[in-house]
Write a protein that holds these residues in place. Structure first.
Motif, PDB file in Angstrom:
ATOM      1  N   UNK A 110       0.804  -1.232   0.000  1.00 29.40           N
ATOM      2  CA  UNK A 110       0.000   0.000   0.000  1.00 29.40           C
ATOM      3  C   UNK A 110       0.837   1.282   0.000  1.00 29.40           C
ATOM      4  N   UNK A 111       2.148   1.155   0.272  1.00 28.62           N
ATOM      5  CA  UNK A 111       2.988   2.347   0.420  1.00 28.62           C
ATOM      6  C   UNK A 111       3.984   2.521  -0.724  1.00 28.62           C
ATOM      7  N   UNK A 112       4.004   1.600  -1.688  1.00 30.98           N
ATOM      8  CA  UNK A 112       5.053   1.618  -2.707  1.00 30.98           C
ATOM      9  C   UNK A 112       5.013   2.875  -3.573  1.00 30.98           C
ATOM     10  N   UNK A 164      15.376  -3.481   1.651  1.00 33.22           N
ATOM     11  CA  UNK A 164      15.372  -2.331   0.757  1.00 33.22           C
ATOM     12  C   UNK A 164      15.558  -2.724  -0.696  1.00 33.22           C
ATOM     13  N   UNK A 165      16.363  -3.737  -0.950  1.00 33.35           N
ATOM     14  CA  UNK A 165      16.566  -4.295  -2.294  1.00 33.35           C
ATOM     15  C   UNK A 165      15.251  -4.844  -2.840  1.00 33.35           C
ATOM     16  N   UNK A 166      14.545  -5.600  -2.026  1.00 28.43           N
ATOM     17  CA  UNK A 166      13.268  -6.186  -2.439  1.00 28.43           C
ATOM     18  C   UNK A 166      12.223  -5.105  -2.684  1.00 28.43           C
ATOM     19  N   UNK A 167      12.209  -4.083  -1.836  1.00 25.43           N
ATOM     20  CA  UNK A 167      11.221  -3.013  -1.985  1.00 25.43           C
ATOM     21  C   UNK A 167      11.455  -2.214  -3.264  1.00 25.43           C
ATOM     22  N   UNK A 168      12.705  -1.966  -3.602  1.00 19.37           N
ATOM     23  CA  UNK A 168      12.989  -1.237  -4.850  1.00 19.37           C
ATOM     24  C   UNK A 168      12.505  -2.034  -6.046  1.00 19.37           C
ATOM     25  N   UNK A 169      12.643  -3.355  -5.999  1.00 21.01           N
ATOM     26  CA  UNK A 169      12.124  -4.190  -7.081  1.00 21.01           C
ATOM     27  C   UNK A 169      10.608  -4.052  -7.190  1.00 21.01           C
ATOM     28  N   UNK A 170       9.918  -4.085  -6.061  1.00 19.28           N
ATOM     29  CA  UNK A 170       8.458  -3.955  -6.066  1.00 19.28           C
ATOM     30  C   UNK A 170       8.020  -2.565  -6.532  1.00 19.28           C
ATOM     31  N   UNK A 171       8.738  -1.542  -6.083  1.00 18.22           N
ATOM     32  CA  UNK A 171       8.385  -0.168  -6.448  1.00 18.22           C
ATOM     33  C   UNK A 171       8.395   0.013  -7.959  1.00 18.22           C
ATOM     34  N   UNK A 172       9.354  -0.617  -8.628  1.00 14.82           N
ATOM     35  CA  UNK A 172       9.522  -0.419 -10.066  1.00 14.82           C
ATOM     36  C   UNK A 172       8.997  -1.598 -10.876  1.00 14.82           C
TER      37      UNK A 172
END
Length: 355
Positions: free
Chosen positions: A221-223, A241-249
């Protein structure tokens, strides 16, 4: 006094208490490091997990000042085979933070079970039967909320003309902050829930998405709040943080069979074919098939299972790694990853100055 590690399927492993008895549920994981038990116990990424040490003797050098990765241990519990009798101070320290610890457990059998069954939950208890009404939710943000700062914390630069790094804290290790400071950066650590406009007002030269506990999809919900920032500001991601950057993009993540936790994981740098020996602590990974290879370059791969250990964006100033760069991985002559981050910030600033 008798203690028990009980898996959710009912299998029981007996042991004895280190400190006072207390019940605690969590995902049962194992770490293969032969040293660094204090760093493991205080690594915020273990929040909510029962950590089993594969090395047979734990506590033999006590508790060492300056070697903790956070102010307090946040794991759900500790399981060891043999506890050094001279580690009474370490046991009292865990007890003071309400962390249950048990010794005398057949840790080899525990590791075999986790490897064979995959992600599995358990309880440390005084009773050989599960008495929980409800298991902790793996998609809950309580694990990150417990270990993230709740208001910004500033660290002044140790050198002149510093780059300002805004570190988004999902459970950062102290070593990461220290590594940035050693390179002359000014660091502002902010809560993970900081609003985008507040981040912009801090005028960062670079963003760092830290390590932390839990499932990266808990942050779906925050990406969108981070998407516009990471495409404009030099950004580095570590572990979660690596995983979140993948999800964000637009990429995806998945759960590993039993995770990577230890200090000797071999990782191949794709550009040079050299193998780095890395420290890791994660249960999730970026799905290789979900990466758009026209947008992303995979920079590192795990030698054992081929999972994505590092990536860099071809268009935006973004790169990330699944392992811990502050633990000095790789050949001695390799370019440190934090130096690469500083070079990105320097290049961005030069473009802004000279147009």
């Amino acid at each position: 006094m008798e203690a028990f590690l009980i898996f959710e399927d009912g299998e029981v492993f007996p042991g004895r208490w280190i400190g006072s008895p207390k019940e605690s549920p969590g995902e049962v994981v194992f770490t293969t490091g032969m040293t660094g038990y204090q760093e493991v116990m205080t690594d915020p990424s273990y929040s909510g997990q029962i950590v089993t040490f594969t090395y047979p003797l734990i506590g033999n050098y006590g508790k060492v000042p300056g070697e903790s990765e956070s102010k307090f241990p946040s794991c759900a519990g500790i399981v060891v085979n043999e506890w050094c009798k001279d580690s009474d101070h370490l046991g009292k320290w865990l007890d003071a933070w309400n962390i249950p610890a048990i010794a005398g457990v057949d840790t080899r059998a525990v590791v075999r079970k986790v490897r064979e069954t995959g992600p599995i939950r358990g309880v440390i208890s005084t009773h050989p039967r599960i008495q929980l009404e409800k298991w902790p939710d793996p998609l809950s943000l309580q694990w990150v909320n417990r270990v993230s700062v709740q208001k910004p914390v500033s660290y002044p630069s140790l050198g002149p003309n510093p780059f300002h790094v805004v570190l988004i804290d999902f459970g950062v290790k102290t070593s990461i902050i220290n590594t940035l400071l050693q390179r002359g950066c000014r660091v502002t650590v902010v809560p993970w829930f900081t609003e985008p406009d507040e981040l912009e007002q801090l005028a960062p030269d670079g963003l760092l998405f830290s390590n932390g506990p839990g499932d990266p999809k808990a942050f779906q919900p925050y990406l969108n709040r981070w998407a516009s920032l990471v495409t404009q500001i030099p950004t580095m991601g570590i572990c979660l943080g690596h995983q979140l950057l993948a999800l964000i993009l637009g990429a995806d993540t998945e759960r590993l069979a039993f995770g990577h936790r230890g200090s000797n994981h071999p990782v191949r740098e794709t550009e040079t074919e050299r193998v780095w020996i890395t420290s890791q602590n994660h249960g999730y990974t970026v799905c290789p098939s979900s990466l758009d290879h026209l947008a992303w370059k995979v920079t590192h791969l795990h030698v054992n299972d081929g999972s994505v250990e590092g990536m860099a964006h071809r268009q935006y100033p973004i790169f990330s790694v699944q392992f811990h760069p502050e633990a000095h991985p790789g050949p001695a002559d390799s370019m440190p990853l934090f130096d690469r981050f500083i070079e990105m910030m320097k290049e961005k600033k030069q473009v802004m100055v000279h147009g």
